[in-house]
Design an enzyme around this catalytic site. Structure first.
Site, short mmCIF file in Angstrom:
data_model
loop_
_atom_site.label_atom_id
_atom_site.label_comp_id
_atom_site.label_asym_id
_atom_site.label_seq_id
_atom_site.Cartn_x
_atom_site.Cartn_y
_atom_site.Cartn_z
N HIS A 140 0.65 -1.04 0.12
CA HIS A 140 -0.09 -0.02 0.14
C HIS A 140 0.95 1.30 -0.03
O HIS A 140 0.76 2.10 -0.70
CB HIS A 140 -0.94 -0.09 1.20
CG HIS A 140 -1.67 1.12 1.57
ND1 HIS A 140 -2.80 1.39 0.74
CD2 HIS A 140 -1.47 2.32 2.28
CE1 HIS A 140 -3.23 2.68 1.24
NE2 HIS A 140 -2.56 3.12 1.89
N GLU A 141 1.86 1.37 0.70
CA GLU A 141 2.74 2.47 0.92
C GLU A 141 3.62 2.58 -0.25
O GLU A 141 3.53 3.74 -0.97
CB GLU A 141 3.76 2.35 2.01
CG GLU A 141 2.94 2.35 3.42
CD GLU A 141 2.10 3.25 3.65
OE1 GLU A 141 2.10 4.69 2.99
OE2 GLU A 141 1.10 3.29 4.47
N HIS A 162 1.68 4.47 -2.94
CA HIS A 162 1.91 5.83 -2.91
C HIS A 162 3.14 6.29 -3.52
O HIS A 162 3.04 7.55 -3.97
CB HIS A 162 1.62 6.39 -1.17
CG HIS A 162 0.37 6.21 -0.86
ND1 HIS A 162 -0.76 6.61 -1.19
CD2 HIS A 162 0.05 5.58 0.29
CE1 HIS A 162 -1.85 6.06 -0.24
NE2 HIS A 162 -1.37 5.56 0.47
#
Length: 171
Positions: free
Chosen positions: A149-150, A153
């Site tokens: 998820h990170e 980004h």
């Protein structure tokens, strides 16, 4: 939200540019208002506009190039090595390879709350910070989900826009 990943990346780049432009314009206008309001002279307003404009440009550049260090410092994050956290470094490395992005710097925050975030100005200058609480509570698969998820980004340039919003608006 519609569109491709590439359209989202382009939108994040565009929004970052507009945010910087708006902050510079607002601060310059504030400078003009202060100069004109305190003296009643438009020339003084223009002088203050220039001063505030230069300060805004310098602040924007500083935010762009050092904002990630400000965020990491405020979080009391410390760099982590493979010797300290081999599983964490392994997970970040494998997922960065899978995402076709450079390996981000990895930081650890001594905090029992489970949390993680990514920061930086682009994938080449990205950092990921993870709390000790997150590492204690998650198994490897769950950690992969959080790190994935990170890294999304990072890859989508969400980190640049978030960094600029946090630092410039905080200014």
């Amino acid at each position: 939200m519609s569109g491709t990943f590439y359209s989202q990346i382009a939108a994040n780049r565009r929004n970052s540019f507009f945010l910087v432009f708006i902050v510079i314009a607002l601060l310059a206008a504030l400078g003009f208002a202060i100069g004109y309001g305190t003296t009643g002279e438009p020339v003084a307003g223009i002088g203050w506009l220039g001063i505030f404009g230069v300060v805004a440009i310098i602040s924007s550049l500083a935010s762009y190039y050092t904002g990630d260090k400000v965020v990491l410092g405020a979080s009391k994050a410390r760099p982590v090595t493979a010797a300290e956290q081999p599983q964490l470094i392994n997970v970040v490395t494998e997922l960065a390879l899978a995402a076709a992005i450079p390996m981000p710097a990895v930081y650890l925050i001594d905090d029992t709350a489970p949390n993680a975030f990514a920061t930086g100005r682009d994938p080449k200058h990205a950092s990921i910070a993870i709390t000790t609480g997150l590492l204690e509570k998650l198994d490897r698969e769950e950690l992969q989900g959080v790190i994935g998820h990170e890294l999304s980004h990072v890859r989508n340039y969400d980190i640049r826009y978030s960094l600029l919003v946090g630092v410039l608006v905080g200014m």
